[in-house]
Design a protein around this motif. Structure first.
Motif, PDB file in Angstrom:
ATOM      1  N   LEU A  18       0.994  -1.332  -0.070  1.00 54.89           N
ATOM      2  CA  LEU A  18       0.060  -0.003  -0.021  1.00 54.89           C
ATOM      3  C   LEU A  18       0.944   1.381  -0.039  1.00 54.89           C
ATOM      4  CD1 LEU A  18      -2.934  -1.006   2.356  1.00 54.89           C
ATOM      5  CD2 LEU A  18      -2.830  -1.012   0.012  1.00 54.89           C
ATOM      6  N   PRO A  19       2.007   1.193   0.984  1.00 53.89           N
ATOM      7  CA  PRO A  19       2.774   2.538   0.819  1.00 53.89           C
ATOM      8  C   PRO A  19       3.559   2.661  -0.641  1.00 53.89           C
ATOM      9  CG  PRO A  19       3.222   1.432   2.552  1.00 53.89           C
ATOM     10  CD  PRO A  19       2.258   0.488   1.947  1.00 53.89           C
ATOM     11  N   LEU A  20       3.925   1.591  -1.030  1.00 52.96           N
ATOM     12  CA  LEU A  20       4.737   1.391  -2.301  1.00 52.96           C
ATOM     13  C   LEU A  20       4.106   0.585  -3.492  1.00 52.96           C
ATOM     14  CD1 LEU A  20       8.196   0.828  -0.687  1.00 52.96           C
ATOM     15  CD2 LEU A  20       7.328   3.242  -1.644  1.00 52.96           C
ATOM     16  N   PRO A  21       2.935   1.209  -4.187  1.00 49.61           N
ATOM     17  CA  PRO A  21       2.105   0.355  -4.873  1.00 49.61           C
ATOM     18  C   PRO A  21       2.992  -0.282  -6.107  1.00 49.61           C
ATOM     19  CG  PRO A  21       1.160   2.449  -4.689  1.00 49.61           C
ATOM     20  CD  PRO A  21       2.614   2.544  -4.187  1.00 49.61           C
ATOM     21  N   ARG A  22       3.983  -0.083  -6.306  1.00 49.75           N
ATOM     22  CA  ARG A  22       4.752  -0.805  -7.647  1.00 49.75           C
ATOM     23  C   ARG A  22       5.567  -2.099  -6.867  1.00 49.75           C
ATOM     24  NH1 ARG A  22       7.050   2.770 -12.159  1.00 49.75           N
ATOM     25  NH2 ARG A  22       7.075   1.005 -13.180  1.00 49.75           N
ATOM     26  N   ALA A  23       5.746  -2.061  -5.648  1.00 50.85           N
ATOM     27  CA  ALA A  23       6.290  -3.362  -5.090  1.00 50.85           C
ATOM     28  C   ALA A  23       5.228  -4.567  -4.948  1.00 50.85           C
ATOM     29  CB  ALA A  23       6.613  -3.020  -3.728  1.00 50.85           C
ATOM     30  N   LEU A  24       5.570  -5.525  -5.527  1.00 51.25           N
ATOM     31  CA  LEU A  24       4.588  -6.781  -5.831  1.00 51.25           C
ATOM     32  C   LEU A  24       5.377  -8.164  -5.296  1.00 51.25           C
ATOM     33  CD1 LEU A  24       3.413  -5.759  -9.378  1.00 51.25           C
ATOM     34  CD2 LEU A  24       2.320  -5.151  -7.428  1.00 51.25           C
ATOM     35  N   ALA A  31      -4.833 -20.787   2.263  1.00 46.26           N
ATOM     36  CA  ALA A  31      -5.561 -20.057   3.553  1.00 46.26           C
ATOM     37  C   ALA A  31      -5.145 -18.501   3.062  1.00 46.26           C
ATOM     38  CB  ALA A  31      -5.244 -20.573   4.854  1.00 46.26           C
ATOM     39  N   PRO A  32      -5.647 -17.881   2.206  1.00 49.28           N
ATOM     40  CA  PRO A  32      -5.179 -16.558   1.987  1.00 49.28           C
ATOM     41  C   PRO A  32      -5.253 -15.550   2.818  1.00 49.28           C
ATOM     42  CG  PRO A  32      -6.496 -17.308  -0.039  1.00 49.28           C
ATOM     43  CD  PRO A  32      -6.766 -18.242   1.179  1.00 49.28           C
ATOM     44  N   PRO A  33      -6.511 -15.320   3.612  1.00 44.46           N
ATOM     45  CA  PRO A  33      -6.396 -14.601   4.915  1.00 44.46           C
ATOM     46  C   PRO A  33      -5.675 -14.775   5.882  1.00 44.46           C
ATOM     47  CG  PRO A  33      -8.465 -15.541   4.586  1.00 44.46           C
ATOM     48  CD  PRO A  33      -7.707 -16.350   3.872  1.00 44.46           C
ATOM     49  N   ARG A  34      -5.192 -16.015   6.393  1.00 46.90           N
ATOM     50  CA  ARG A  34      -3.886 -16.331   7.317  1.00 46.90           C
ATOM     51  C   ARG A  34      -2.844 -15.812   6.630  1.00 46.90           C
ATOM     52  NH1 ARG A  34      -0.204 -20.168   7.178  1.00 46.90           N
ATOM     53  NH2 ARG A  34      -1.473 -21.292   5.496  1.00 46.90           N
ATOM     54  N   ARG A  35      -2.381 -16.015   5.233  1.00 53.19           N
ATOM     55  CA  ARG A  35      -1.354 -15.912   4.944  1.00 53.19           C
ATOM     56  C   ARG A  35      -1.016 -14.125   4.797  1.00 53.19           C
ATOM     57  NH1 ARG A  35       3.522 -17.113   4.851  1.00 53.19           N
ATOM     58  NH2 ARG A  35       4.645 -17.172   2.811  1.00 53.19           N
ATOM     59  N   LEU A  36      -2.418 -13.451   4.519  1.00 57.97           N
ATOM     60  CA  LEU A  36      -2.064 -12.140   4.474  1.00 57.97           C
ATOM     61  C   LEU A  36      -1.677 -11.536   5.863  1.00 57.97           C
ATOM     62  CD1 LEU A  36      -2.343  -9.619   2.690  1.00 57.97           C
ATOM     63  CD2 LEU A  36      -4.747  -9.506   3.497  1.00 57.97           C
ATOM     64  N   ARG A  37      -2.214 -12.073   6.847  1.00 59.51           N
ATOM     65  CA  ARG A  37      -1.818 -11.691   8.178  1.00 59.51           C
ATOM     66  C   ARG A  37      -0.336 -11.866   8.499  1.00 59.51           C
ATOM     67  NH1 ARG A  37      -6.767 -14.031   9.384  1.00 59.51           N
ATOM     68  NH2 ARG A  37      -5.813 -15.835  10.129  1.00 59.51           N
ATOM     69  N   GLN A  38       0.098 -13.029   7.887  1.00 61.86           N
ATOM     70  CA  GLN A  38       1.547 -13.428   8.062  1.00 61.86           C
ATOM     71  C   GLN A  38       2.397 -12.376   7.265  1.00 61.86           C
ATOM     72  OE1 GLN A  38       1.530 -17.310   6.827  1.00 61.86           O
ATOM     73  NE2 GLN A  38       1.616 -18.265   8.793  1.00 61.86           N
ATOM     74  N   HIS A  39       2.169 -11.905   6.261  1.00 58.71           N
ATOM     75  CA  HIS A  39       3.048 -11.299   5.344  1.00 58.71           C
ATOM     76  C   HIS A  39       2.860  -9.665   5.950  1.00 58.71           C
ATOM     77  CE1 HIS A  39       4.160 -13.362   2.162  1.00 58.71           C
ATOM     78  NE2 HIS A  39       2.957 -13.889   1.746  1.00 58.71           N
ATOM     79  N   ASN A  40       1.676  -9.291   6.798  1.00 53.62           N
ATOM     80  CA  ASN A  40       1.692  -7.853   7.263  1.00 53.62           C
ATOM     81  C   ASN A  40       2.137  -7.920   8.678  1.00 53.62           C
ATOM     82  OD1 ASN A  40       0.660  -6.284   5.202  1.00 53.62           O
ATOM     83  ND2 ASN A  40      -1.399  -7.208   5.615  1.00 53.62           N
ATOM     84  N   GLY A  41       2.735  -9.111   9.127  1.00 50.38           N
ATOM     85  CA  GLY A  41       3.446  -9.064  10.582  1.00 50.38           C
ATOM     86  C   GLY A  41       2.427  -9.215  11.736  1.00 50.38           C
ATOM     87  N   GLU A  42       1.245  -9.417  11.440  1.00 52.64           N
ATOM     88  CA  GLU A  42       0.308  -9.653  12.522  1.00 52.64           C
ATOM     89  C   GLU A  42       0.403 -11.044  13.317  1.00 52.64           C
ATOM     90  OE1 GLU A  42      -3.665  -8.994  10.682  1.00 52.64           O
ATOM     91  OE2 GLU A  42      -3.053  -7.100   9.900  1.00 52.64           O
ATOM     92  N   THR A  43       1.001 -12.195  12.368  1.00 48.65           N
ATOM     93  CA  THR A  43       1.145 -13.309  13.048  1.00 48.65           C
ATOM     94  C   THR A  43       2.388 -13.652  12.497  1.00 48.65           C
ATOM     95  OG1 THR A  43       0.052 -14.511  11.340  1.00 48.65           O
ATOM     96  CG2 THR A  43      -1.339 -13.959  13.099  1.00 48.65           C
ATOM     97  N   VAL A  44       2.839 -15.076  13.297  1.00 52.36           N
ATOM     98  CA  VAL A  44       4.160 -15.359  12.707  1.00 52.36           C
ATOM     99  C   VAL A  44       4.171 -16.155  11.478  1.00 52.36           C
ATOM    100  CG1 VAL A  44       6.229 -17.030  13.423  1.00 52.36           C
ATOM    101  CG2 VAL A  44       4.830 -15.841  15.239  1.00 52.36           C
ATOM    102  N   GLY A  45       5.359 -15.583  10.589  1.00 51.25           N
ATOM    103  CA  GLY A  45       5.315 -16.454   9.329  1.00 51.25           C
ATOM    104  C   GLY A  45       5.487 -15.260   8.314  1.00 51.25           C
ATOM    105  N   GLY A  46       5.299 -15.768   7.150  1.00 52.60           N
ATOM    106  CA  GLY A  46       5.425 -14.946   5.797  1.00 52.60           C
ATOM    107  C   GLY A  46       6.828 -14.908   5.375  1.00 52.60           C
ATOM    108  N   PRO A  57       1.707  -1.856   5.113  1.00 55.07           N
ATOM    109  CA  PRO A  57       0.865  -3.025   4.958  1.00 55.07           C
ATOM    110  C   PRO A  57       0.505  -3.417   3.493  1.00 55.07           C
ATOM    111  CG  PRO A  57      -0.562  -1.177   5.125  1.00 55.07           C
ATOM    112  CD  PRO A  57       0.693  -0.665   5.262  1.00 55.07           C
ATOM    113  N   TRP A  58       0.630  -4.869   3.264  1.00 54.02           N
ATOM    114  CA  TRP A  58       0.179  -5.424   2.047  1.00 54.02           C
ATOM    115  C   TRP A  58      -1.268  -5.692   1.562  1.00 54.02           C
ATOM    116  CZ3 TRP A  58       4.055  -6.245  -1.479  1.00 54.02           C
ATOM    117  CH2 TRP A  58       5.505  -6.377  -0.816  1.00 54.02           C
ATOM    118  N   ALA A  59      -1.775  -5.530   0.404  1.00 52.44           N
ATOM    119  CA  ALA A  59      -3.050  -5.843   0.110  1.00 52.44           C
ATOM    120  C   ALA A  59      -3.064  -7.103  -0.768  1.00 52.44           C
ATOM    121  CB  ALA A  59      -3.705  -4.603  -0.468  1.00 52.44           C
ATOM    122  N   MET A  60      -4.057  -7.842  -1.048  1.00 51.82           N
ATOM    123  CA  MET A  60      -4.239  -8.852  -1.743  1.00 51.82           C
ATOM    124  C   MET A  60      -5.156  -8.685  -2.928  1.00 51.82           C
ATOM    125  SD  MET A  60      -4.327 -12.877  -0.351  1.00 51.82           S
ATOM    126  CE  MET A  60      -3.125 -13.078   0.430  1.00 51.82           C
TER     127      MET A  60
END
Length: 120
Positions: A18-24, A31-46, A57-60
């Motif tokens: 979201l802050p750098l829209p060209r970063a993909l 499980a996409p919702p769980r994986r998005l939380r991991q990428h955003n640092g809300e849970t362990v993993g990513g 944050p990242w958007a999907m």
């Protein structure tokens, strides 16, 4: 006899910073919702490529669902034209009737991380 359990369907997803829209980033998961939380640092993993605080944050924005196996999802994830067309679709917003050509060269080996597109 009970019916066999339904196996998980795998999803290939595209993350956009979201802050750098060209970063993909492209990945796959059952499980996409769980994986998005991991990428955003809300849970362990990513992935380490999505761990930079400046990119969170990242958007999907794109989900391709219904792969019956992890192998099928991973094969789709690594197909270069898929990466190329996603970058084109997300970078252009043509008006009706406009002729669309992608301004980016076809990446030969884009891998999973498309951060190099920030340099274009």
């Amino acid at each position: 006899m009970p019916p066999p359990p339904i196996p998980p369907l795998y999803t290939v997803y595209l993350l956009r910073s979201l802050p750098l829209p060209r970063a993909l980033y492209i990945g796959s998961t059952p499980a996409p919702p769980r994986r998005l939380r991991q990428h955003n640092g809300e849970t362990v993993g990513g992935a380490s490529r999505t761990a930079r605080a400046s990119h969170r944050p990242w958007a999907m924005p794109v989900l391709v669902v219904g792969f019956p196996s992890q192998v099928g999802a991973l094969q789709f994830e690594y197909v270069s034209p898929f990466c190329y067309f996603l970058v084109c679709l997300l970078s252009l917003s043509p008006r009706k009737g406009d002729r669309v050509t992608c301004p980016y060269p076809l990446p030969l080996f884009p891998g999973k991380n498309l951060d190099y597109m920030e340099k274009v």
